[in-house]
Design a protein around this motif. Structure first.
Motif, short mmCIF file in Angstrom:
data_model
loop_
_atom_site.label_atom_id
_atom_site.label_comp_id
_atom_site.label_asym_id
_atom_site.label_seq_id
_atom_site.Cartn_x
_atom_site.Cartn_y
_atom_site.Cartn_z
N UNK A 1 22.82 29.77 58.90
CA UNK A 1 22.45 31.10 58.40
C UNK A 1 22.18 31.06 56.89
N UNK A 2 23.04 30.37 56.15
CA UNK A 2 22.87 30.29 54.70
C UNK A 2 21.59 29.55 54.31
N UNK A 3 21.23 28.53 55.09
CA UNK A 3 20.02 27.76 54.79
C UNK A 3 18.74 28.57 55.03
N UNK A 4 18.87 29.68 55.76
CA UNK A 4 17.73 30.55 56.03
C UNK A 4 17.93 31.91 55.36
N UNK A 5 18.61 31.91 54.24
CA UNK A 5 18.92 33.15 53.52
C UNK A 5 18.49 33.00 52.06
N UNK A 6 18.64 34.06 51.28
CA UNK A 6 18.37 33.94 49.84
C UNK A 6 19.29 32.93 49.14
#
Length: 170
Positions: free
Chosen positions: A130-135
């Protein structure tokens, strides 16, 4: 060390080898056989689960046979679980990307500690994805460092890696 190809029709993902299957399968546990499908979204955790989980579970199983060691192992597992929770909390505001699973493996669970270890790895995997596909993508892997320190502390204790000797200058 034997390896087994993992993956199944239920969960998508690459068919990748899992190491130390023979070691974990050699342990006889009375009662119901416990297995879980580990659906992994990141290369980082796919590699860790495939390479390290079985060996770490076996070593953890035997390490926890002594009460004082079991207490330390549970403390280290609690730290690992806490760091996975920190990652999950950090990723909570972001949606799970609609992308495919990187890999999936059928993993044998041989103890409560083994299950807690797998849960922490799966929680951290989803949070990292999730973090890798977030701001926060630029710092996603940097946020993984406390989790990795806790993971390495647990593995170091139960596997008992030899201490490195400093190189001698002649």
């Amino acid at each position: 060390m034997s390896a087994q190809v993992c993956g199944n029709a239920v969960a998508a993902g690459q068919q990748l080898a899992v190491k130390n299957v023979d070691r974990i399968e050699a342990i006889n546990i009375p009662g119901v056989e416990k297995r879980r499908i580990a659906e992994l979204y990141t290369w980082v955790f796919s590699r860790m689960v495939r390479r390290d989980f079985n060996l770490t579970s076996v070593k953890l199983f035997f390490y926890c046979k002594k009460t004082d060691q079991a207490d330390l192992a549970r403390f280290l597992l609690a730290n690992l679980t806490e760091e996975a929770q920190v990652l999950e909390d950090m990723a909570r505001p972001y949606e799970m990307p609609a992308s495919t699973i990187f890999s999936s493996c059928d993993m044998r669970i041989i103890s409560d500690e083994s299950e807690e270890l797998l849960n922490a790895l799966l929680t951290a995997d989803r949070a990292l994805h999730k973090l890798m596909h977030s701001p926060l993508a630029e710092v996603a892997e940097a946020n993984l460092l406390p989790f990795m320190r806790a993971y390495n502390a647990l593995r170091h204790k139960v596997i008992g890696f030899p201490k490195r000797q400093p190189a001698c200058a002649e």
